[in-house]
Scaffold this active site. Structure first.
Site, PDB file in Angstrom:
ATOM      1  N   CYS A  31     -18.255  -2.224 -11.114  1.00  0.00           N
ATOM      2  CA  CYS A  31     -16.897  -1.829 -11.480  1.00  0.00           C
ATOM      3  C   CYS A  31     -15.963  -1.206 -11.246  1.00  0.00           C
ATOM      4  O   CYS A  31     -16.761   0.235 -10.870  1.00  0.00           O
ATOM      5  CB  CYS A  31     -17.495  -1.793 -13.162  1.00  0.00           C
ATOM      6  SG  CYS A  31     -15.926  -1.367 -14.669  1.00  0.00           S
ATOM      7  N   CYS A  88     -10.538  -4.368  -9.390  1.00  0.00           N
ATOM      8  CA  CYS A  88     -11.335  -4.869 -10.000  1.00  0.00           C
ATOM      9  C   CYS A  88     -12.334  -6.216  -9.834  1.00  0.00           C
ATOM     10  O   CYS A  88     -11.614  -7.146  -9.133  1.00  0.00           O
ATOM     11  CB  CYS A  88     -10.383  -5.445 -11.082  1.00  0.00           C
ATOM     12  SG  CYS A  88     -10.826  -6.352 -12.576  1.00  0.00           S
TER      13      CYS A  88
END
Lengths: 223, 223
Positions: free
Chosen positions: B184, B81
């Site tokens: 992302c 992440c």
């Protein structure tokens, strides 16, 4: 609630099962998904050899993994490996961990069914009679020796990352039955989207989701 | 050696990263693969809001997860992440856990590069300057407001399991650069096999494999 996955047997099958658990959870955002703990130890000694001739012993590694997931607070533990289910009764008793049983979930799904059902799995799963003893009402159709060699080759190909090779072997392994149970967790990766198969990991995923208070999306396996 | 994954942010991105770690490990059989422990907590409060306005605080959950993986014996911990990397320096210091830094791995890969590079990520990752501060030599090209809305929509679609919808939004989010960083971890799921993107999770996977003494297969990201 924490869903535990005792995996690594093999690793790709575990990743596929985790992805399936996510895809089958009704969720709009991250926070709707299950909390998951995975202990994936691919160094667990060979399960098939353990069942067939006792030349390996995966049990201590399985017990250690179950203990780790229990200590992490897992409310339910899934094992995405059919052959390892041979050890499940002993494992549940020794670890005190709350397992969900993939073979039992499949038996429940097949309840009331009769007639021929194909059984595609490792020689260990077939020799242990995991499905045949649990669902004696259906006529289990296992592959010929040549067909079993294709199943073995499909499983081995997936384990070394060769999904296309696994699919080619799987295509040559079919048995004559209107529905076949994919009784090895590598096989869904090789089987693709065939409609004539029942994938017990679908049922395992839904059972885990329900036991954790989640809602499975409405994706039914073939009837 | 045990590879730890502090995941769940989001869950599909974590499953994809785990699958990638397996696919990029040179292995012939289960026992050649890494032992992996995953703590995937999708209930970690929103990372983007935490960076943008401090209205959420994911830090206690991140620290708790890092502690669990450390206690399981993780030799290295990856966080699939990007936005959570904002907290990495503090997390590494407080937990004493051995993290591998995805942004640092990407910076190393981009070393020596100049000219425009697209930056597709959450508003939190872009506002935090995670990549811009680490690699100031390149000319970072971020989407227009309309393009950023497409990135946001692509990420949200993947998080609710709509990969096709994510892909459609991603296709409308492109920036004018010969290479774009997928900053992302939901975006690789939406981007498919586009050749013009650099996926930092590829670099993160290879770094984890190397640090665990394994051998990454020879799959290079675009130069």
């Amino acid at each position: 609630m924490i869903a535990g996955i005792l995996g690594g047997m093999g690793p790709a099958a575990t990743a596929e099962f985790y992805a399936k658990l996510i895809a089958r959870t009704a969720a709009e955002r991250d926070q709707d998904h299950l909390r998951v703990a995975i202990w994936a130890d691919p160094t667990v000694p060979d399960r098939v050899a353990a069942v067939l001739d006792g030349s390996t012993d995966p049990y201590p590694a399985l017990l250690a993994g179950a203990g780790k997931l229990r200590d992490l607070g897992a409310s339910v533990i899934a094992i995405p490996c059919h052959t390892a289910h041979f050890f499940l009764p002993r494992l549940a008793a020794d670890s005190g961990a709350p397992f969900v049983d993939m073979v039992a979930e499949t038996a429940e799904f097949l309840a009331g069914r009769t007639g021929p059902v194909g059984l595609l799995g490792t020689r260990g799963t077939i020799a242990a009679g995991l499905y045949q003893r649990r669902v004696p009402e259906v006529e289990w159709v296992v592959p010929s020796e040549a067909g079993q060699r294709e199943v073995d080759a499909a499983v081995a190909a997936v384990k070394r990352g060769d999904i296309a090779g696994g699919a080619a072997h799987f295509d040559r392994a079919r048995v004559d039955a209107p529905l076949s149970v994919l009784a090895c967790t590598e096989l869904p990766l090789a089987a693709g989207k065939s409609g004539k198969v029942l994938d017990p990991t679908d049922l395992l995923a839904d059972a885990v989701i329900r036991r954790c208070g989640g809602k499975p999306v409405d994706v039914r396996p073939p009837a």
